[in-house]
Design an enzyme around this catalytic site. Structure first.
Site, short mmCIF file in Angstrom:
data_model
loop_
_atom_site.label_atom_id
_atom_site.label_comp_id
_atom_site.label_asym_id
_atom_site.label_seq_id
_atom_site.Cartn_x
_atom_site.Cartn_y
_atom_site.Cartn_z
CG ASP A 175 59.16 -117.73 -33.09
OD1 ASP A 175 59.70 -118.80 -33.47
OD2 ASP A 175 59.33 -116.64 -33.66
CG ASP B 84 54.45 -122.86 -37.85
OD1 ASP B 84 54.50 -122.52 -39.05
OD2 ASP B 84 55.46 -123.20 -37.20
CD GLU C 151 57.14 -123.08 -41.01
OE1 GLU C 151 58.24 -122.93 -41.57
OE2 GLU C 151 56.92 -122.76 -39.81
#
Length: 274
Positions: free
Chosen positions: A73, A162, A164
């Site tokens: 990634d 994503d 986090e």
């Protein structure tokens, strides 16, 4: 005999006050500068920024006899990527950061997204969530409109949320567990309505437990991309009995973030095809 002259007390007091203020400024300014230097600029976030600090250190994955497929990634942090080198090393799939919040698009997106595709990789895009700035639906629409869409061409993976640690402030973006779950639901529902696909959720078990209360309700629909820099994935978030992808290091060859797909290449193709 000490003689006190008129005005001398005021002059001494003023001098003492000035010295005290200078001392405070001297102590404060370096701390302020140091704090500013450690706070990243908006838009610079990328997958796994908080993982090293919170959940393990880089290591060699122990996958046993399981068949896994190597991936990477990338974000603007990597700049122009040497895709042919990665392909030759065995990397077969990639995810590219497309957006963050509703204020940022990756300036290297075209080189990274098209470059991975052109060497033969199956690739997709990811969105770095900032739940404290705008709603989940707003960010999902922004993501789809700026590279995060999906097409049934056998080479495009579904988009990734994503979610986090917050690199700009409080870990959970100032949200309660229930409010965070609602924000994520808003995002994934909007993404599905726009693309027809269920978004992948990228997260770390420690963050998920703290910030969603270890909510299990997404496991039946959203593929899991687990982040943990260790020899194994450890405990998965509630509800998921297996992971689809695993980000296992931020210091892999050629490009920093390396990942394992939990299956052979034909399973990567199957995810791309929906």
């Amino acid at each position: 005999m000490l003689v006190h002259r008129p005005g001398s007390f005021r002059r001494h007091a003023a001098t003492a006050l000035a010295a005290a203020l200078l001392s405070v400024l001297t102590l404060t300014l370096p701390l302020t500068s140091a704090h500013a230097a450690t706070t990243p600029a908006r838009g610079s976030a990328h997958m796994g920024m908080g993982v090293l600090a919170h959940d393990g250190q880089d290591g060699t994955p122990n996958t046993g006899d399981a068949t896994q497929t190597e991936g990477v990634d990338v974000s603007s942090y990597q700049g122009n990527v040497a895709w042919s080198t990665l392909w030759s090393s065995g990397v077969k799939w990639a995810y590219v950061k497309a957006t963050e919040g509703t204020y940022y698009t990756n300036s290297y997106f075209t080189q990274q997204y098209n470059g991975s595709y052109n060497v033969g990789m199956i690739r997709g895009a990811y969105h770095f969530a900032t739940p404290d700035t705008t709603s989940g639906a707003t960010q999902a629409n922004y993501f789809v409109d700026h590279g995060g869409g999906w097409s049934r061409d056998g080479k495009t993976l579904p988009g990734v949320l994503d979610i986090e640690w917050n690199p700009y402030g409080a870990s959970c973006y100032g949200k309660s567990a229930s409010a965070m779950v609602s924000w994520i639901r808003d995002f994934v529902n909007t993404y599905r309505s726009r693309t027809g696909r269920d978004a992948v959720i990228y997260t770390a078990t420690i963050w998920w437990t703290e910030c969603t209360g270890n909510y299990s309700g997404f496991a039946s629909t959203q593929p899991l991309w687990i982040a943990r820099y260790a020899s194994d994935v450890g405990t998965l978030p509630a509800g998921w009995s297996y992971y689809t992808m695993w980000q296992y290091t931020s210091s892999g060859p050629t490009v920093g973030d390396h990942d394992k797909f939990n299956g052979a290449l034909d399973r990567v193709v199957a995810l791309a095809n929906g």
